[in-house]
Design a protein around this motif. Structure first.
Motif, PDB file in Angstrom:
ATOM      1  N   UNK A 154       0.818  -1.212   0.000  1.00  0.00           N
ATOM      2  CA  UNK A 154       0.000   0.000   0.000  1.00  0.00           C
ATOM      3  C   UNK A 154       0.853   1.265   0.000  1.00  0.00           C
ATOM      4  N   UNK A 155       0.438   2.300  -0.754  1.00  0.00           N
ATOM      5  CA  UNK A 155       1.190   3.562  -0.816  1.00  0.00           C
ATOM      6  C   UNK A 155       1.030   4.371   0.468  1.00  0.00           C
ATOM      7  N   UNK A 156       1.853   5.421   0.573  1.00  0.00           N
ATOM      8  CA  UNK A 156       1.869   6.269   1.766  1.00  0.00           C
ATOM      9  C   UNK A 156       0.495   6.827   2.088  1.00  0.00           C
ATOM     10  N   UNK A 157      -0.169   7.386   1.102  1.00  0.00           N
ATOM     11  CA  UNK A 157      -1.452   8.035   1.334  1.00  0.00           C
ATOM     12  C   UNK A 157      -2.482   7.060   1.904  1.00  0.00           C
ATOM     13  N   UNK A 158      -2.527   5.830   1.356  1.00  0.00           N
ATOM     14  CA  UNK A 158      -3.495   4.835   1.820  1.00  0.00           C
ATOM     15  C   UNK A 158      -3.227   4.448   3.275  1.00  0.00           C
ATOM     16  N   UNK A 159      -1.949   4.238   3.609  1.00  0.00           N
ATOM     17  CA  UNK A 159      -1.596   3.828   4.976  1.00  0.00           C
ATOM     18  C   UNK A 159      -1.915   4.936   5.970  1.00  0.00           C
ATOM     19  N   UNK A 160      -1.570   6.181   5.620  1.00  0.00           N
ATOM     20  CA  UNK A 160      -1.826   7.288   6.540  1.00  0.00           C
ATOM     21  C   UNK A 160      -3.324   7.517   6.735  1.00  0.00           C
ATOM     22  N   UNK A 161      -4.095   7.312   5.694  1.00  0.00           N
ATOM     23  CA  UNK A 161      -5.549   7.440   5.843  1.00  0.00           C
ATOM     24  C   UNK A 161      -6.092   6.365   6.780  1.00  0.00           C
ATOM     25  N   UNK A 162      -5.450   5.212   6.784  1.00  0.00           N
ATOM     26  CA  UNK A 162      -5.912   4.105   7.621  1.00  0.00           C
ATOM     27  C   UNK A 162      -5.573   4.301   9.091  1.00  0.00           C
ATOM     28  N   UNK A 163      -4.482   5.023   9.384  1.00  0.00           N
ATOM     29  CA  UNK A 163      -4.032   5.123  10.776  1.00  0.00           C
ATOM     30  C   UNK A 163      -4.338   6.475  11.413  1.00  0.00           C
ATOM     31  N   UNK A 164      -4.576   7.514  10.603  1.00  0.00           N
ATOM     32  CA  UNK A 164      -4.857   8.830  11.164  1.00  0.00           C
ATOM     33  C   UNK A 164      -6.362   9.043  11.305  1.00  0.00           C
ATOM     34  N   UNK A 165      -6.762   9.913  12.220  1.00  0.00           N
ATOM     35  CA  UNK A 165      -8.199  10.208  12.374  1.00  0.00           C
ATOM     36  C   UNK A 165      -8.833  10.675  11.070  1.00  0.00           C
ATOM     37  N   UNK A 166     -10.065  10.261  10.825  1.00  0.00           N
ATOM     38  CA  UNK A 166     -10.741  10.543   9.559  1.00  0.00           C
ATOM     39  C   UNK A 166     -10.919  12.031   9.293  1.00  0.00           C
ATOM     40  N   UNK A 167     -11.069  12.806  10.355  1.00  0.00           N
ATOM     41  CA  UNK A 167     -11.407  14.219  10.179  1.00  0.00           C
ATOM     42  C   UNK A 167     -10.209  15.077   9.754  1.00  0.00           C
ATOM     43  N   UNK A 192      -1.557  17.391  13.432  1.00  0.00           N
ATOM     44  CA  UNK A 192      -0.851  16.162  13.060  1.00  0.00           C
ATOM     45  C   UNK A 192       0.462  15.972  13.822  1.00  0.00           C
ATOM     46  N   UNK A 193       0.875  16.964  14.586  1.00  0.00           N
ATOM     47  CA  UNK A 193       2.152  16.884  15.289  1.00  0.00           C
ATOM     48  C   UNK A 193       2.254  15.680  16.233  1.00  0.00           C
ATOM     49  N   UNK A 194       1.184  15.283  16.958  1.00  0.00           N
ATOM     50  CA  UNK A 194       1.303  14.087  17.810  1.00  0.00           C
ATOM     51  C   UNK A 194       1.612  12.816  17.017  1.00  0.00           C
ATOM     52  N   UNK A 195       1.344  12.823  15.700  1.00  0.00           N
ATOM     53  CA  UNK A 195       1.559  11.639  14.860  1.00  0.00           C
ATOM     54  C   UNK A 195       2.790  11.791  13.966  1.00  0.00           C
ATOM     55  N   UNK A 223       5.976  11.293  14.240  1.00  0.00           N
ATOM     56  CA  UNK A 223       6.976  10.222  14.177  1.00  0.00           C
ATOM     57  C   UNK A 223       6.502   9.061  13.302  1.00  0.00           C
ATOM     58  N   UNK A 224       5.246   8.681  13.434  1.00  0.00           N
ATOM     59  CA  UNK A 224       4.738   7.569  12.632  1.00  0.00           C
ATOM     60  C   UNK A 224       4.601   7.988  11.170  1.00  0.00           C
ATOM     61  N   UNK A 225       4.259   9.261  10.933  1.00  0.00           N
ATOM     62  CA  UNK A 225       4.198   9.772   9.561  1.00  0.00           C
ATOM     63  C   UNK A 225       5.584   9.690   8.921  1.00  0.00           C
ATOM     64  N   UNK A 226       6.609  10.083   9.678  1.00  0.00           N
ATOM     65  CA  UNK A 226       7.979  10.034   9.178  1.00  0.00           C
ATOM     66  C   UNK A 226       8.397   8.606   8.867  1.00  0.00           C
ATOM     67  N   UNK A 227       8.024   7.650   9.734  1.00  0.00           N
ATOM     68  CA  UNK A 227       8.392   6.245   9.509  1.00  0.00           C
ATOM     69  C   UNK A 227       7.779   5.702   8.224  1.00  0.00           C
ATOM     70  N   UNK A 228       6.519   6.037   7.985  1.00  0.00           N
ATOM     71  CA  UNK A 228       5.855   5.571   6.764  1.00  0.00           C
ATOM     72  C   UNK A 228       6.544   6.148   5.530  1.00  0.00           C
ATOM     73  N   UNK A 229       6.877   7.424   5.588  1.00  0.00           N
ATOM     74  CA  UNK A 229       7.550   8.061   4.447  1.00  0.00           C
ATOM     75  C   UNK A 229       8.914   7.434   4.202  1.00  0.00           C
ATOM     76  N   UNK A 230       9.652   7.158   5.274  1.00  0.00           N
ATOM     77  CA  UNK A 230      10.959   6.518   5.132  1.00  0.00           C
ATOM     78  C   UNK A 230      10.815   5.116   4.537  1.00  0.00           C
ATOM     79  N   UNK A 231       9.869   4.334   5.068  1.00  0.00           N
ATOM     80  CA  UNK A 231       9.682   2.954   4.592  1.00  0.00           C
ATOM     81  C   UNK A 231       9.324   2.910   3.112  1.00  0.00           C
ATOM     82  N   UNK A 260      14.248  16.849  13.260  1.00  0.00           N
ATOM     83  CA  UNK A 260      14.448  15.575  12.571  1.00  0.00           C
ATOM     84  C   UNK A 260      13.472  14.563  13.156  1.00  0.00           C
ATOM     85  N   UNK A 261      12.573  14.059  12.324  1.00  0.00           N
ATOM     86  CA  UNK A 261      11.527  13.146  12.784  1.00  0.00           C
ATOM     87  C   UNK A 261      11.927  11.680  12.669  1.00  0.00           C
ATOM     88  N   UNK A 262      12.856  11.375  11.789  1.00  0.00           N
ATOM     89  CA  UNK A 262      13.250   9.984  11.610  1.00  0.00           C
ATOM     90  C   UNK A 262      14.381   9.845  10.630  1.00  0.00           C
TER      91      UNK A 262
END
Length: 523
Positions: free
Chosen positions: A61-74, A96-99, A101-109, A136-138
């Motif tokens: 799955x691409x970045x956008x799909x994964x982030x939509x799945x893990x971040x709040x819908x709103x 989005x600041x509380x998330x 680190x996970x956003x950075x990990x998805x982008x890196x992966x 630096x987030x990741x």
């Protein structure tokens, strides 16, 4: 299905391969396949239809799909970022600041191995060097990277200097207007996106930036791209840079003489000029080459460092050397060819020093490598090099383009062109100025031109306003290009250099990127 292998090994028998069919085929009888194609296929191989389960995991799955799945819908998902070499630069919203680190990990992966570091801008750019504060987030901690544009390589430390990868097209657009052998002045050069490309095109470039780290990487990039001989870097305020670049020694000394001659109280005027004009030049000059400077001053206006020459043709009168700065007197005492007295012999010594320096030798007759104070780089040491320098490297006599790439405030620096040049020394047509600026939604292109004219105190003929990019919904980056008016550059009369907004209007076409704006007097 996209990004899925359509031929895979059969898990039941390694000697067989499975062909993944389209989602449109739903029956084992293959009724959805045209009969002629199915018949041709069966003549080649024994066709069997089997069920095969495929698991589409995180790697699919691409970045956008994964982030939509893990971040709040709103919340809006970040779908793009700026790439600077191996660095991904995000500009996350507060929610989005509380998330982050996970956003950075998805982008890196999802972007390995190209992206190795993810950063986020943590505040608005409010420092004098226009460098954003980054977190630096990741990934790797190094912000030193390399960027390639138009065949050139740019090395930079993204935490210390400014860089915008989105301006590559603009860099190429402007540089394409330059010709080999032209002299270019880059007032806000950064690490050299314009300067390096111009030098690669065969231009001579005087590049300046206030940020010492930017100048450091400008010099590094000039060497990497093998154009160091065509770029002369400076590190100072842009106004000081232009004033220093455009005033050669003779021009400066003429100013000294005029000021002293016009002074009502010479004893008060000379110390003031010594402190504000003479001393800065003296302090920057290497000790062994100060005779050249002193000789120029004596011949140019009768003024010596540390003393005043009693010249019948001068307007200085009998002024005691005691009114001058003692520290400067001490300096002159140690310089070859200069004494504290004011005899005819001293004048001859100084004149010989001047002539020997101008011919590539210092006061001792040795090859001279003194720094030209108008340009800040080493002067040539042979007569041939001196001749080449005189033909090419005299920006106070001519330059072709001035680049002002600091959109937030460059337009405020246009006032530096007031009286900047001397008609006595200038050669050839007037240069073109390329000033970058921002235009708000409440402003028009006419407002931008009128603002530039007010600051410059002169009328711009045939301005060209090019739209570079939309920076934000209510903010556009523009490039205002025009030929520098003579009345501004030479400041001929107060009437000519003044611009009356109410007495002039703009008539421009409806085309956004037009460069054929015309002026008309209001009747």
């Amino acid at each position: 299905m996209p990004r899925v292998k359509h031929i895979v090994p059969d898990p039941a028998d390694d000697s067989y391969r499975l062909i993944l069919l389209s989602d449109a085929i739903t029956t084992s009888s293959l009724d959805e396949v045209p009969e002629e194609k199915l018949t041709a296929l069966r003549k080649l191989i024994d066709v069997k239809v089997v069920l095969h389960e495929m698991v589409l995991d995180y790697t699919y799955w691409p970045v956008e799909y994964i982030l939509k799945a893990i971040l709040p819908d709103r919340w809006e998902v970040p779908t793009s970022f700026e790439t600077i070499g191996h660095i991904a630069h995000l500009n996350l919203r507060d929610e989005l600041l509380p998330y982050r680190k996970v956003i950075a990990k998805v982008i890196l992966d999802k972007n390995r191995p190209k992206i190795k570091t993810v950063v986020n801008k943590v505040s608005i750019i409010d420092n004098e060097f226009r460098v954003p504060a980054l977190e630096i987030l990741g990934g790797e901690n190094s912000l030193i990277t390399e960027v390639k544009q138009q065949g050139a390589t740019f090395k930079l430390d993204y935490g210390l200097v400014y860089w915008n990868s989105r301006l590559e097209h603009e860099h190429n657009r402007l540089i394409s207007q330059f010709k080999k052998g032209q002299v270019v002045i880059d007032m806000f050069a950064g690490i050299g996106p314009f300067a390096i490309l111009a030098a690669r095109r065969g231009c001579i470039v005087y590049a300046n930036d206030l940020n010492p780290d930017s100048v450091k990487y400008l010099e590094i990039n000039a060497k990497i791209n093998k154009v160091a001989s065509g770029i002369f870097p400076h590190n100072m305020d842009a106004r000081h840079f232009m004033q220093k670049l455009m005033k050669n020694f003779k021009f400066l000394f003429d100013d000294f003489k005029n000021e002293i001659t016009a002074a009502d109280n010479i004893e008060l005027k000379i110390p003031q000029i010594m402190a504000t004009k003479v001393e800065p030049i003296w302090n920057e000059c290497p000790t062994e080459d100060r005779p050249c400077v002193s000789a120029r001053m004596e011949i140019g206006c009768g003024l010596k460092i540390g003393t005043v020459v009693q010249n019948a043709d001068s307007a200085f009168g009998n002024v005691s050397s005691s009114i001058l700065d003692p520290a400067m007197l001490n300096d002159t005492a140690s310089c070859p060819g200069i004494t504290s007295s004011s005899t005819e012999q001293d004048a001859l010594i100084g004149q010989e020093s001047l002539l020997s320096c101008e011919n590539g030798r210092n006061a001792q007759g040795k090859p001279s490598e003194y720094r030209d104070m108008s340009r800040g780089h080493k002067m040539p040491t042979s007569n041939v090099e001196v001749q080449e320098r005189d033909e090419v490297n005299k920006p106070w006599e001519h330059f072709d383009h001035a680049i002002m790439n600091l959109p937030a405030s460059a337009i405020e620096f246009l006032g530096v062109f007031q009286g900047l040049m001397s008609r006595e020394y200038w050669r050839g047509p007037m240069p073109r100025v390329h000033c970058y600026c921002f235009m708000r939604s409440s402003e028009s292109k006419e407002d931008i031109i009128q603002r530039a004219e007010r600051i410059m105190r002169g009328r711009i003929r045939d301005p060209c306003l090019h739209t570079v990019r939309d920076v934000a919904p209510n903010k556009t980056m523009l490039c205002l290009s025009f030929q520098l008016p003579e009345s501004v550059a030479f400041q001929e009369t107060a009437v000519e250099s003044m611009y009356d907004v109410d007495a002039c209007k703009l008539e421009r076409s409806t085309t956004t990127d037009t460069c054929d704006m015309k002026r008309a007097r209001v009747v």
